[in-house]
Design an enzyme around this catalytic site. Structure first.
Site, mmCIF file in Angstrom:
data_model
loop_
_atom_site.group_PDB
_atom_site.id
_atom_site.type_symbol
_atom_site.label_atom_id
_atom_site.label_comp_id
_atom_site.label_asym_id
_atom_site.label_seq_id
_atom_site.Cartn_x
_atom_site.Cartn_y
_atom_site.Cartn_z
ATOM 1 N N GLY A 93 -79.846 -3.630 -39.798
ATOM 2 C CA GLY A 93 -79.216 -4.948 -39.873
ATOM 3 C C GLY A 93 -77.847 -5.244 -40.138
ATOM 4 N N ARG A 121 -86.356 -8.440 -36.139
ATOM 5 C CA ARG A 121 -85.820 -9.226 -37.251
ATOM 6 C C ARG A 121 -84.774 -10.312 -37.013
ATOM 7 N NH1 ARG A 121 -82.993 -4.725 -41.113
ATOM 8 N NH2 ARG A 121 -83.009 -6.454 -42.764
ATOM 9 N N SER A 166 -77.698 -14.407 -48.551
ATOM 10 C CA SER A 166 -78.001 -13.176 -47.747
ATOM 11 C C SER A 166 -76.011 -12.633 -47.506
ATOM 12 C CB SER A 166 -78.007 -13.311 -46.128
ATOM 13 O OG SER A 166 -77.964 -12.245 -45.407
ATOM 14 N N ASP A 314 -83.148 -5.194 -52.661
ATOM 15 C CA ASP A 314 -83.428 -3.702 -52.156
ATOM 16 C C ASP A 314 -84.289 -2.808 -52.974
ATOM 17 O OD1 ASP A 314 -82.304 -4.338 -49.584
ATOM 18 O OD2 ASP A 314 -80.404 -3.416 -50.281
ATOM 19 N N LYS A 341 -87.009 -7.741 -44.084
ATOM 20 C CA LYS A 341 -86.532 -6.336 -43.991
ATOM 21 C C LYS A 341 -86.519 -5.340 -43.119
ATOM 22 C CE LYS A 341 -83.934 -7.781 -47.363
ATOM 23 N NZ LYS A 341 -82.616 -7.918 -47.149
HETATM 24 C C1 S3P Z 1 -76.975 -5.752 -47.420
HETATM 25 C C2 S3P Z 1 -77.510 -6.996 -47.757
HETATM 26 C C3 S3P Z 1 -78.890 -7.251 -48.016
HETATM 27 C C4 S3P Z 1 -79.633 -5.755 -48.130
HETATM 28 C C5 S3P Z 1 -79.330 -4.860 -46.980
HETATM 29 C C6 S3P Z 1 -77.689 -4.450 -47.025
HETATM 30 C C7 S3P Z 1 -75.164 -5.699 -47.082
HETATM 31 O O1 S3P Z 1 -79.318 -7.966 -46.839
HETATM 32 O O2 S3P Z 1 -80.937 -5.969 -48.227
HETATM 33 O O3 S3P Z 1 -80.161 -3.572 -47.231
HETATM 34 O O4 S3P Z 1 -74.870 -4.546 -46.706
HETATM 35 O O5 S3P Z 1 -74.828 -6.836 -46.913
HETATM 36 P P1 S3P Z 1 -79.185 -9.535 -46.961
HETATM 37 O O6 S3P Z 1 -77.851 -9.635 -47.431
HETATM 38 O O7 S3P Z 1 -79.738 -10.084 -45.680
HETATM 39 O O8 S3P Z 1 -80.363 -9.934 -47.896
#
Ligand code: S3P
Length: 427
Positions: A93, A121, A166, A314, A341
């Protein structure tokens, strides 16, 4: 692949967890739009950051990866070439969302897809603000990937209050902001991890309880030397393992201790965890330390909700595992994001806890349970999600007898050597 796991009677030794996943993705992306050669030490060579690396290679950026260093020859904000094929973010993601911010500012069209999990997602969260900036980005009817990104005449700066806390959305907007006219501002009422702003050297301010990060469009991105610390989210599995397995003492070296990531340490300490920080220092703009953990008599009387949730997002699955081995009532609320997630982590945690013999109550935005003294070994499912696999791998070694874990190989997303390290500590 199913994995068989048996009770561990102790965990002893020292380890280095692999490099931070969030920082690895960002170092590759920032290096790829930087002016000149960036060098990255401690790059996480696991499936997720490799997806980012493959994408920027497909965008014509030259890179070399040795066991020590990843070298990236950036050609500035507009140094990418049009890719020959669809970009593939795999399971990641972070790759898809952050890179979409950069791709929105390019003068060529591109498409980005992912694996079966990523295609489910939500992407509306980035499509909306990027569209507001003037980007031409479309997903499916359900606002999921594949995403098509067309060149836009120009991007303009916006002020955007994050509707979901986020770091991925914040970072996508900040990256697009580099290509926009004016000062782009992202406001967050619940702070999320701050690696992007640190690594780009952006200023942030606070106003009326909100954090505001700003980026000036057209700003040059310098080539850098990045030192990536060990991932605290990966360390969390061994910290909990050492807390719940009897006769354990484990030292984890070189762990990133960025305050936007360490809420789980405070939670575990509040649950009675004996966790000592040693050798605290700063490396490449991030706080780092060694963590010494010994077996502890935990209690789980705790409610996790509100503004701590983005910080521990996480780690909630492994915190739930810690609570499963401790008396008391454990409750998580305000964590609907967990359903978005790599899998629906609320559903996955509840299902696996039920298998262990825990009567868990599931809510839309969390779960609650009281543990008991009759936990049973189980046939756990990872749901193809690396963090669920590692969390219930740890649970398995704390349970009496033999458990199994389905699709255990998915740990390769963030921690390819996880099972070997666990095995070594237990022997
Ligand atoms: C991340 C942000 C988090 C986290 C993901 C990595 C990042 O997601 O859950 O494992 O590297 O910015 P969200 O910011 O969408 O909650």
């Amino acid at each position: 692949m199913d994995k068989t796991l048996i009770t561990a009677h102790h965990l002893r030794g020292e380890l280095n967890v692999p490099g931070d996943k969030s920082i690895s993705h960002r170092a590759v992306m920032i290096g790829s739009i930087g002016e000149g050669t960036s060098e990255i030490d401690g790059f996480l060579n696991a499936a997720d950051p490799r997806s980012t690396l493959e994408c920027i290679r497909a965008l014509g950026i030259e890179t070399t990866l040795t066991s020590q260093t990843l070298r990236i020859i950036g050609r500035g904000l507009h140094g990418y070439h049009k890719p020959d094929a669809m970009l593939d973010a795999g399971n990641s993601g972070t790759t898809m969302r952050l890179l979409s911010g950069i791709l929105s500012g390019q003068r060529f069209p591109s498409q980005i897809t992912g694996d079966q999990y990523l295609l489910r997602r939500p992407m509306k969260r980035i499509i909306d603000p990027l569209t507001e900036m003037g980007a031409q980005i479309v997903g499916t009817d359900k606002f999921t990937a594949p995403l098509k990104i067309f060149p836009s005449d120009r991007l303009h700066a916006i002020t955007y209050e994050l509707p979901v806390p986020s770091a991925q959305v914040k970072s996508a907007i900040l990256f697009a902001g580099l290509y926009a006219e004016g000062l782009t501002r992202v406001e967050e009422s619940q702070p999320s991890r701050d690696h992007t702003e640190r690594m780009l050297g952006l200023s942030s301010t606070s106003s009326h309880g909100k954090k505001i990060v700003a980026v000036e469009g057209g700003r040059r991105v310098e080539a850098s030397r990045f030192f990536i610390p060990g991932d605290p989210s990966s360390a969390a599995f061994f910290i909990v393992a050492a807390l719940i397995v009897p006769n354990s003492e484990v030292l984890i070296r070189n762990v990133g201790l960025n305050p936007s990531r360490t809420g789980f340490l405070e939670t575990l300490r509040a649950m009675g965890g004996n966790i000592r920080m040693e050798n605290e220092r700063s490396i490449g703009g991030e706080p780092v330390g060694d963590i010494l953990v010994t077996t502890s008599a935990l209690h789980s009387d705790i409610v996790l909700k509100g503004s701590v949730i983005p910080n521990i997002i996480d780690e909630i699955p492994i915190l739930a595992v810690a609570a499963a081995f401790a008396p008391g009532r454990f409750e998580v609320r305000d964590a609907f994001e967990l359903r978005n997630k790599e899998c629906d982590r609320i559903g996955a945690v509840c299902e696996n806890l039920l298998l262990m013999g825990i009567d868990v109550e599931e809510f839309d935005d969390g779960f609650a349970f009281e543990s008991n003294n009759n936990l049973i070994p189980s046939h756990f499912d990872s749901f193809g999600d690396h963090r669920i696999a590692m969390a219930f791998g740890v649970a398995a070694i704390g349970l009496p007898g033999e458990s199994t874990l389905r699709e255990s190989e998915c740990v390769g997303i963030s921690f390819p050597t996880f099972w070997d390290v666990l095995h070594t500590l237990a022997n």
